[in-house]
Design a protein around this motif. Structure first.
Motif, mmCIF file in Angstrom:
data_model
loop_
_atom_site.group_PDB
_atom_site.id
_atom_site.type_symbol
_atom_site.label_atom_id
_atom_site.label_comp_id
_atom_site.label_asym_id
_atom_site.label_seq_id
_atom_site.Cartn_x
_atom_site.Cartn_y
_atom_site.Cartn_z
ATOM 1 N N UNK A 17 6.517 6.519 -3.896
ATOM 2 C CA UNK A 17 7.088 7.563 -4.245
ATOM 3 C C UNK A 17 6.560 8.679 -3.291
ATOM 4 N N UNK A 18 5.300 8.527 -2.420
ATOM 5 C CA UNK A 18 4.757 9.601 -1.780
ATOM 6 C C UNK A 18 4.582 9.207 -0.421
ATOM 7 N N UNK A 19 5.114 8.279 0.029
ATOM 8 C CA UNK A 19 5.014 7.758 1.197
ATOM 9 C C UNK A 19 6.181 7.365 2.086
ATOM 10 N N UNK A 20 6.533 8.066 3.029
ATOM 11 C CA UNK A 20 7.680 7.604 3.896
ATOM 12 C C UNK A 20 7.394 6.649 4.979
ATOM 13 N N UNK A 21 7.255 5.533 4.531
ATOM 14 C CA UNK A 21 6.817 4.355 5.316
ATOM 15 C C UNK A 21 7.942 4.158 6.120
ATOM 16 N N UNK A 22 7.486 3.501 7.535
ATOM 17 C CA UNK A 22 8.661 3.423 8.396
ATOM 18 C C UNK A 22 9.394 2.116 8.052
ATOM 19 N N UNK A 23 8.938 1.206 7.002
ATOM 20 C CA UNK A 23 9.813 0.367 6.279
ATOM 21 C C UNK A 23 9.031 -0.103 5.100
ATOM 22 N N UNK A 24 9.867 -0.750 4.310
ATOM 23 C CA UNK A 24 9.308 -0.939 2.785
ATOM 24 C C UNK A 24 8.526 -2.018 3.060
ATOM 25 N N UNK A 25 7.149 -1.889 2.391
ATOM 26 C CA UNK A 25 6.316 -3.369 2.289
ATOM 27 C C UNK A 25 6.408 -3.770 0.760
ATOM 28 N N UNK A 26 6.296 -4.903 0.680
ATOM 29 C CA UNK A 26 6.459 -5.555 -0.760
ATOM 30 C C UNK A 26 5.312 -5.029 -1.422
ATOM 31 N N UNK A 27 5.327 -5.233 -2.682
ATOM 32 C CA UNK A 27 4.046 -4.733 -3.632
ATOM 33 C C UNK A 27 2.930 -5.685 -3.536
ATOM 34 N N UNK A 28 3.276 -6.756 -3.059
ATOM 35 C CA UNK A 28 1.904 -7.591 -3.090
ATOM 36 C C UNK A 28 1.147 -7.550 -1.726
ATOM 37 N N UNK A 29 1.883 -6.896 -0.469
ATOM 38 C CA UNK A 29 1.376 -6.496 0.591
ATOM 39 C C UNK A 29 0.495 -5.344 0.327
ATOM 40 N N UNK A 30 1.083 -4.374 -0.439
ATOM 41 C CA UNK A 30 0.285 -2.994 -0.482
ATOM 42 C C UNK A 30 -0.862 -3.381 -1.496
ATOM 43 N N UNK A 31 -0.744 -4.060 -2.427
ATOM 44 C CA UNK A 31 -1.982 -4.350 -3.183
ATOM 45 C C UNK A 31 -3.044 -5.194 -2.455
ATOM 46 N N UNK A 32 -2.635 -5.977 -1.489
ATOM 47 C CA UNK A 32 -3.735 -6.732 -0.898
ATOM 48 C C UNK A 32 -4.420 -5.717 0.054
ATOM 49 N N UNK A 33 -3.516 -4.879 0.640
ATOM 50 C CA UNK A 33 -4.198 -3.893 1.769
ATOM 51 C C UNK A 33 -4.904 -2.769 1.047
ATOM 52 N N UNK A 34 -4.376 -2.594 -0.383
ATOM 53 C CA UNK A 34 -5.378 -1.457 -0.911
ATOM 54 C C UNK A 34 -6.941 -2.413 -1.234
ATOM 55 N N UNK A 35 -6.730 -3.452 -1.514
ATOM 56 C CA UNK A 35 -8.066 -4.047 -1.805
ATOM 57 C C UNK A 35 -8.837 -4.372 -0.249
ATOM 58 N N UNK A 36 -8.459 -4.852 0.716
ATOM 59 C CA UNK A 36 -8.776 -4.919 1.877
ATOM 60 C C UNK A 36 -9.542 -3.542 2.157
ATOM 61 N N UNK A 37 -8.619 -2.568 2.018
ATOM 62 C CA UNK A 37 -9.058 -1.317 2.739
ATOM 63 C C UNK A 37 -10.501 -0.862 1.809
ATOM 64 N N UNK A 38 -10.523 -1.004 0.736
ATOM 65 C CA UNK A 38 -11.349 -0.460 -0.198
ATOM 66 C C UNK A 38 -12.748 -1.565 0.078
ATOM 67 N N UNK A 39 -12.597 -2.621 0.446
ATOM 68 C CA UNK A 39 -13.575 -3.674 0.700
ATOM 69 C C UNK A 39 -14.451 -3.098 2.213
ATOM 70 N N UNK A 40 -13.252 -2.761 3.116
ATOM 71 C CA UNK A 40 -14.008 -2.462 4.366
ATOM 72 C C UNK A 40 -14.573 -0.981 4.177
ATOM 73 N N UNK A 41 -14.026 -0.136 3.545
ATOM 74 C CA UNK A 41 -14.719 1.156 3.281
ATOM 75 C C UNK A 41 -16.185 0.782 2.822
ATOM 76 N N UNK A 42 -16.292 -0.015 1.480
ATOM 77 C CA UNK A 42 -17.668 -0.160 1.001
ATOM 78 C C UNK A 42 -18.500 -0.887 1.590
#
Lengths: 343, 236
Positions: A6-31
């Motif tokens: 809803x809030x991201x104008x992504x250049x292309x639509x990423x499927x939901x599982x990629x978004x979840x994996x990305x969220x987890x990876x970014x969280x892990x990298x951050x921490x």
């Protein structure tokens, strides 16, 4: 299938599982970066002060942050009788959420092709770009203020007020220092800004902006020399005076997280993001380049910490409002004129 | 998904707005206002107005309301609940609410509620983006934009006039602010180990001249005194 965020104008639509994996990876990298920054801070500061720094836990003392965090997490939770329970518990969480949310927009690379799927090496590439970071850094003020207020202690309260005033003042200078880049690049999107730096990193044409940004980032993250809220001689421990155990660990980690993010944004905006001069490495090197550059900027934070004494509070305010803000405004105006003239 | 987020945000916005006026502790009132503003930002996101949402959070939740929290936490410590106001205040407040209600009714019913059966405006790519809003502000809505800026400028000047110190800002620190006052003259090796072990002494500073006695009696202070290396003087 495409899921419209809803809030991201992504250049292309990423499927939901990629978004979840990305969220987890970014969280892990951050921490993962947070204990690293903590360790680097103590070790490097030790070396600069001609001592070893922590060297007991693990090889070269590398497990010291783990030991610290473990100790803090297992401590008893207590709070002053005058404190306000739910705000006291919730305030550190606000700080942490705001820090972690900002990490989502840091680009670690362009889009790559992983097993036939296009994946952007960033959490989200919002059209509002850097404003997203400023929105959350604006909200993180509440973490400090509510914590200080809910502690029901005068030291905490005064420390919180000091930190909040400092944050609000330097947010302006920080925003203006980046405006020059936005004007030059013509986009707010962070990946767009990195790609616009393929010819020359923005630290060269926007050197004034870079200096203003770095100074504001010291103040914004509450790092020394601008750690006025933690001035032991006057205010005991600032807004986190009454905090202990896991809640204190949250504040502490959030502070380092903010430092990591400020460094990563500096890398993205001024130091060319994942780009290297003269060489064009393969795509898988990009995240490593960003991480190495981020760690180098963190070293600058540590360096400044060991070098400069803490200014007085009125000096801090004078620096923010009377030097940095006019300078940043002048920088924006000059940049705008040059962009219009050369366009 | 969008419906769920809409209802969460709408409930948050309504609860926040009600909380602002019903909570007795002013601190919690302001916090409810923050919750209201953030919920509104979420609604803006649903409308794909990302820039508006960000501006809402940065300007209102992040700056304006923080100042409210400042004032409220300094002034009202929660032990003194808000007064209920006199009878006259209540009458005036009722009148205002009635007027606002009538105005809203005119505005909504005046449109004949035609939009209820419609599909709503279609989404145009690029709508609500920073570039789009910037273009609208600088072309079509140039005049209202400038007038609003003027309004803010007036408020700023007024605030400065109210808050300025009458003695020209000298009360706190008797030295006036000099640009570059933090840059103290030092010798090249100052601050290094070489200086600490006494190998590179800073050149001895010449003794200070006594400040000339000001000719006119009411002259408030002598020269600017740009932080003449105090630390170097102590070492010598």
């Amino acid at each position: 299938m495409s899921v419209l965020v809803p809030f991201a104008e992504v250049g292309f639509a990423e499927s939901w599982w990629i978004q979840i994996i990305k969220a987890v990876v970014i969280f892990l990298v951050g921490f993962t970066l947070v204990p690293l920054a903590l360790m680097l801070d103590r070790k490097l500061m030790g070396r600069m002060q001609m001592r070893y720094g922590p060297n007991r836990v693990g090889p070269y003392g590398a497990l010291q942050p783990m030991a610290d965090i473990g100790k803090l997490l297992f401590k008893q939770q207590f709070r002053p009788r005058t404190s306000v329970g739910f705000l006291f518990a919730f305030a550190p969480v606000i700080s942490m959420i705001c820090a972690a949310a900002t990490f989502a927009i840091i680009p670690f690379g362009g889009t790559v092709d992983i097993f036939g799927t296009e994946v952007g090496l960033y959490g989200i590439d919002v059209s509002i770009g850097i404003l997203f970071a400023f929105a959350f850094s604006g909200l993180s003020v509440y973490g400090l203020m509510l914590g200080g207020w809910a502690s029901g202690s005068k030291y905490s309260f005064l420390g919180a007020m000091r930190s909040a005033a400092q944050l609000i003042s330097y947010e302006l200078a920080m925003g203006f220092s980046i405006l020059g880049i936005v004007i030059t690049a013509g986009t707010l999107s962070l990946t767009g800004i990195v790609e616009a730096q393929s010819g020359m990193w923005y630290i060269v044409p926007q050197f004034v902006g870079f200096c203003i940004y770095i100074v504001s980032a010291f103040a914004e993250t509450g790092r020394p020399p601008f750690d006025l809220s933690e001035a032991e001689a006057e205010l005991v421990g600032g807004y986190s005076t009454e905090y202990g155990g896991g809640r204190f660990a949250t504040y502490y980690a959030a502070e380092y997280f903010h430092m990591v993010i400020a460094s990563a944004i500096a890398v993205t905006m001024f130091l060319g993001g994942w780009q290297l001069p003269f060489v064009d490495p393969p795509t898988w090197v990009d995240p490593i380049v960003v991480l190495v550059k981020t760690v180098l900027v963190i070293c600058v934070f540590v360096w400044a910490r060991t070098t400069f004494p803490r200014p007085r509070y009125d000096q801090l305010m004078a620096l923010g409002w009377k030097i940095l803000l006019p300078l940043a405004t002048a920088n924006v105006i000059v940049t705008a004129i040059i962009v219009v003239v050369t366009d | 998904m969008a419906e769920v987020i809409f209802f969460i945000a709408a409930i948050g916005a309504l609860a926040g707005a009600i909380g602002v006026v019903t909570l007795h502790n002013p601190f919690y009132s302001v916090l409810a206002l923050v919750g209201h503003l953030i919920s509104l930002a979420a609604l803006f996101l649903l409308l794909r107005a990302e820039f508006l949402a960000a501006a809402q959070v940065i300007v209102y939740a992040g700056a304006v309301t923080v100042l409210y929290v400042f004032v409220v936490s300094y002034v009202g410590d929660g032990t003194v609940p808000l007064g209920r106001g006199g009878a006259r205040l209540r009458v005036i407040a009722g009148l205002f609410i009635g007027m606002l209600f009538v105005e809203l009714c005119i505005a909504m019913l005046g449109s004949g509620l035609k939009a209820i059966d419609g599909d709503g405006a279609p989404y145009v790519p690029g709508f609500g983006s920073p570039a789009d809003i910037g273009e609208a502000l600088l072309t079509k809505f140039q005049l209202p934009f400038q007038i609003a800026s003027l309004l803010l400028l007036t408020a700023t000047v007024g605030a400065v006039m109210l808050a300025r110190r009458r003695d020209g800002g000298r009360a706190l620190d008797d030295r006036p602010y000099v640009p570059g006052q933090y840059i103290t003259p030092r010798s090249l090796f100052s601050g290094t180990l070489a200086e600490a072990v006494g190998r590179m002494r800073a050149p001895p500073e010449e003794p200070r001249q006594p400040a000339p006695v000001p000719a006119a009696a009411p002259a408030p202070r002598d020269g600017a005194n740009p932080a003449s290396g105090d630390d170097a003087g102590e070492e010598a």
